[in-house]
Write a protein that holds these residues in place. Structure first.
Motif, short mmCIF file in Angstrom:
data_model
loop_
_atom_site.label_atom_id
_atom_site.label_comp_id
_atom_site.label_asym_id
_atom_site.label_seq_id
_atom_site.Cartn_x
_atom_site.Cartn_y
_atom_site.Cartn_z
N PHE A 77 0.88 -1.13 -0.01
CA PHE A 77 0.09 0.05 0.05
C PHE A 77 0.85 1.39 0.09
O PHE A 77 1.90 1.25 0.47
N PHE A 78 0.41 2.28 -0.55
CA PHE A 78 0.76 3.65 -0.59
C PHE A 78 1.20 4.26 0.76
O PHE A 78 0.53 4.24 1.70
N ALA A 79 2.42 4.62 1.09
CA ALA A 79 3.00 5.36 2.30
C ALA A 79 2.43 4.37 3.57
O ALA A 79 2.31 5.08 4.56
N GLU A 80 2.67 3.41 3.60
CA GLU A 80 2.59 2.46 4.54
C GLU A 80 1.16 2.38 5.49
O GLU A 80 1.07 2.38 6.53
N MET A 81 0.19 2.99 4.72
CA MET A 81 -1.13 2.97 5.24
C MET A 81 -1.81 1.82 5.82
O MET A 81 -1.63 0.65 4.93
N GLN A 82 -1.91 1.56 6.89
CA GLN A 82 -2.63 0.31 7.30
C GLN A 82 -4.18 0.30 7.43
O GLN A 82 -4.93 1.28 6.84
N ASN A 83 -4.68 -0.90 7.57
CA ASN A 83 -6.15 -1.13 7.55
C ASN A 83 -7.04 -0.69 6.41
O ASN A 83 -7.90 0.02 6.42
N ASN A 84 -6.50 -1.08 5.33
CA ASN A 84 -6.87 -0.84 3.80
C ASN A 84 -7.97 -2.14 3.45
O ASN A 84 -7.78 -2.79 2.23
N ASP A 85 -9.02 -2.18 4.21
CA ASP A 85 -9.96 -3.33 4.07
C ASP A 85 -11.21 -2.87 3.70
O ASP A 85 -11.48 -1.44 4.24
N LEU A 86 -12.26 -3.75 3.55
CA LEU A 86 -13.65 -3.19 3.37
C LEU A 86 -14.14 -2.67 4.81
O LEU A 86 -14.94 -1.34 4.59
N PRO A 87 -14.13 -3.16 5.92
CA PRO A 87 -14.68 -2.52 7.22
C PRO A 87 -14.35 -1.26 7.24
O PRO A 87 -15.03 -0.27 7.48
N THR A 114 -6.33 4.84 8.08
CA THR A 114 -7.02 4.06 7.37
C THR A 114 -6.83 4.49 5.78
O THR A 114 -6.16 4.99 5.62
N VAL A 115 -7.83 3.81 4.98
CA VAL A 115 -8.14 3.93 3.67
C VAL A 115 -7.66 5.67 2.96
O VAL A 115 -6.87 5.64 2.18
N ASN A 116 -8.16 6.43 3.85
CA ASN A 116 -7.97 7.83 3.40
C ASN A 116 -7.42 8.91 4.69
O ASN A 116 -8.31 9.47 5.27
N GLN A 117 -6.51 8.85 4.82
CA GLN A 117 -5.87 9.12 5.94
C GLN A 117 -6.33 10.85 6.23
O GLN A 117 -6.45 11.09 7.47
N PRO A 118 -6.20 11.82 5.24
CA PRO A 118 -6.69 13.17 5.59
C PRO A 118 -8.22 13.30 6.09
O PRO A 118 -8.47 14.16 6.79
N THR A 119 -8.89 12.50 5.77
CA THR A 119 -10.20 12.56 6.34
C THR A 119 -10.40 12.19 7.93
O THR A 119 -11.53 12.42 8.31
N TRP A 120 -9.47 11.93 8.49
CA TRP A 120 -9.59 11.95 9.94
C TRP A 120 -9.97 13.30 10.80
O TRP A 120 -10.60 13.25 11.60
N TYR A 121 -9.38 14.23 9.98
CA TYR A 121 -10.02 15.74 10.53
C TYR A 121 -11.60 15.95 10.21
O TYR A 121 -12.07 16.40 11.23
N LEU A 122 -12.07 15.57 9.11
CA LEU A 122 -13.27 15.62 8.92
C LEU A 122 -14.24 14.98 9.84
O LEU A 122 -15.21 15.18 10.23
N SER A 123 -13.76 13.42 9.80
CA SER A 123 -14.42 12.58 10.72
C SER A 123 -14.44 13.10 12.27
O SER A 123 -15.36 13.22 13.05
N THR A 124 -13.35 13.75 12.46
CA THR A 124 -13.31 14.45 14.04
C THR A 124 -14.26 15.66 14.02
O THR A 124 -14.90 15.92 15.10
N LEU A 125 -14.29 16.32 13.07
CA LEU A 125 -15.19 17.44 12.95
C LEU A 125 -16.58 17.01 13.14
O LEU A 125 -17.49 17.68 13.81
N MET A 126 -17.01 16.00 12.54
CA MET A 126 -18.14 15.16 12.52
C MET A 126 -18.77 14.81 13.92
O MET A 126 -19.87 14.73 14.34
#
Length: 158
Positions: free
Chosen positions: A117-127, A145-157
């Motif tokens: 996986f690109f840049a050693e990202m972990q947990n690139n699975d369907l869940p 996980t799949v899309n690292q930068p969205t941690w910020y959006l997830s935290t805002l949500m």
């Protein structure tokens, strides 16, 4: 028209620049064993080395501006939590879905070609993909996980 604060806009710009351009690429360069040449420039090097503190600063500024924006409307019962939530979802969710799907396709393509996986990202699975699609990745996991930068959006949500 919303009142703008030039000093806060400048701090937000520098923070996003340092995090997005300097800190992110410094991290990738160090994992690849390559030197990060911008670190040798005094101001940029300092921002790159200590840019992780700017994340907290940006959260504080966001909270201050949100408070200032919503306080009077909430006090006058002009703004409800439902309106706030709907506005957040309408504004943030489409970008989260599109970027997550694009990253999933990119990750899958990169993995099939290179076996990693690109840049050693972990947990690139369907869940974890589903957690990312619904903006729940930081609610249930502390790992990138799949899309690292969205941690910020997830935290805002959250």
């Amino acid at each position: 028209m919303k009142k703008r604060y030039a000093a806060l806009d400048l701090v937000k710009f520098l923070g996003v620049f340092a995090i997005g351009c300097l800190l992110h690429y410094r991290s990738i360069a160090s994992k690849a064993g390559a030197p990060f040449l911008l670190e040798q420039i005094p101001v940029l090097g300092t921002l790159a080395r200590y840019g992780h503190f700017l994340v907290e600063l940006l959260f504080l500024i966001s909270g201050l501006l949100a408070y200032q924006s919503y306080f009077n409307r909430i006090a006058k019962n002009e703004y409800t939590f439902g309106k706030f939530l709907k506005g957040r979802i309408v504004r943030l969710y489409p970008a989260m879905i599109l970027s997550t799907l694009a990253m999933a396709i990119f990750q899958w393509s990169f993995y099939t070609k290179n076996g990693a996986f690109f840049a050693e990202m972990q947990n690139n699975d369907l869940p974890h993909l589903f957690l990312n699609l619904f903006g729940l990745q930081t609610w249930f996991s502390r790992e990138f996980t799949v899309n690292q930068p969205t941690w910020y959006l997830s935290t805002l949500m959250l």
